[in-house]
Design a protein around this motif. Structure first.
Motif, mmCIF file in Angstrom:
data_model
loop_
_atom_site.group_PDB
_atom_site.id
_atom_site.type_symbol
_atom_site.label_atom_id
_atom_site.label_comp_id
_atom_site.label_asym_id
_atom_site.label_seq_id
_atom_site.Cartn_x
_atom_site.Cartn_y
_atom_site.Cartn_z
ATOM 1 N N ARG A 1 2.534 2.421 6.796
ATOM 2 C CA ARG A 1 2.684 2.560 5.346
ATOM 3 C C ARG A 1 3.291 3.929 5.069
ATOM 4 O O ARG A 1 2.734 4.943 5.462
ATOM 5 N N TYR B 1 -0.611 7.076 3.453
ATOM 6 C CA TYR B 1 0.829 7.021 3.209
ATOM 7 C C TYR B 1 1.485 8.242 3.836
ATOM 8 O O TYR B 1 1.151 9.388 3.514
ATOM 9 N N ASP C 1 -4.103 2.493 1.285
ATOM 10 C CA ASP C 1 -3.689 2.819 2.642
ATOM 11 C C ASP C 1 -3.167 4.246 2.721
ATOM 12 O O ASP C 1 -2.552 4.745 1.775
ATOM 13 N N ASN D 1 1.643 -0.656 -2.795
ATOM 14 C CA ASN D 1 0.432 -0.931 -2.026
ATOM 15 C C ASN D 1 -0.720 -1.341 -2.941
ATOM 16 O O ASN D 1 -1.449 -2.302 -2.666
#
Length: 244
Positions: free
Chosen positions: A46, A137, A135, A216
């Motif tokens: 990600r 990053y 998530d 996301n």
């Protein structure tokens, strides 16, 4: 007084009921985000590299944190963004979440996100309830960002730091969760084309890492049953912008 909205010389103020419980839509959002798992162990999956698989990666990553700041005014659920001051050294004039580096004095990513939000917006940390984590990053500039999601208890009283914040922008959560609003664009950086997500809103464009984190959020919330149609039914598509 509760229920009244005022704009003062030092910032923004909006009244509301005490606590972060909110209405049915906020409770549904809370349930969806509270089921978000911990950040993935492989941050490479990600980040800015999602759309640029051939881009060279940074070396040692600098830990950072941002806060996806959610406020339920009763009439709508908005997310707060800052437009960075034009004379800042880094990312001047860009739209982002409040946040920054995780300092040695911060207990964890949540503490860093809350501290930065208070410094930038004047929003006390005791007024924010952390309800989820997106998530990790990874940015092309070498930061590993933990996006925290927090609900703000009313009243909303903001005192933005003019040295860092040019404007406070409130975007309806329903607009952010509509995947059709996002674009994939290209721009030259360092002599190479770089692809990135962008999200137009009125006269503004949210792009780069911030837009990537929003994609996301869009995916994670949709996965847990909070679709755009449900947001619209609860009046979360108000097109509003507030400025300090």
């Amino acid at each position: 007084m509760d229920g009244e909205a005022k704009k003062g010389a030092n910032g923004l103020s909006e009244g509301g009921a005490a606590g972060t419980g909110g209405g049915a839509a906020t409770r549904k959002l809370r349930r969806a985000l509270s089921r978000l798992p911990e950040p993935q162990s492989e941050p490479q999956s990600r980040g800015d590299y999602d759309l640029n698989p051939g881009m060279g990666r940074a070396g040692a990553l600098i830990p950072a944190a941002v806060l996806v700041t959610v406020f339920d005014s009763g009439a709508a659920i908005d997310v707060l963004f800052t437009k960075r001051a034009i004379d800042l050294t880094d990312h001047a004039g860009e739209i982002s979440f409040p946040g920054g580096r995780i300092e040695p004095t911060d207990d964890d990513a949540a503490a860093a996100a809350l501290r930065e939000t208070e410094e930038e917006l004047g929003l006390p940390s005791h007024q924010i309830e952390i309800i989820g984590t997106l998530d990790l990053y990874e940015t092309r500039t070498g930061f590993l960002v933990t996006p925290m999601v927090g609900l703000v208890a009313p009243p909303l009283i903001l005192r933005p730091d003019p040295r860092e914040v040019a404007e406070v922008i409130r975007v309806p959560l329903g607009h952010l969760l509509n995947r059709m609003n996002y674009r994939s664009e290209e721009r030259e950086a360092g002599g190479k084309l770089r692809r990135f997500y962008s999200l137009p809103f009125g006269d503004y464009v949210i792009w780069g890492a911030t837009a990537g984190m929003l994609v996301n959020l869009c995916e994670r919330v949709a996965r847990h049953g909070m679709d755009r149609q449900g947001m619209e039914r609860h009046g979360m598509d108000r097109q509003g912008i507030d400025r300090p």
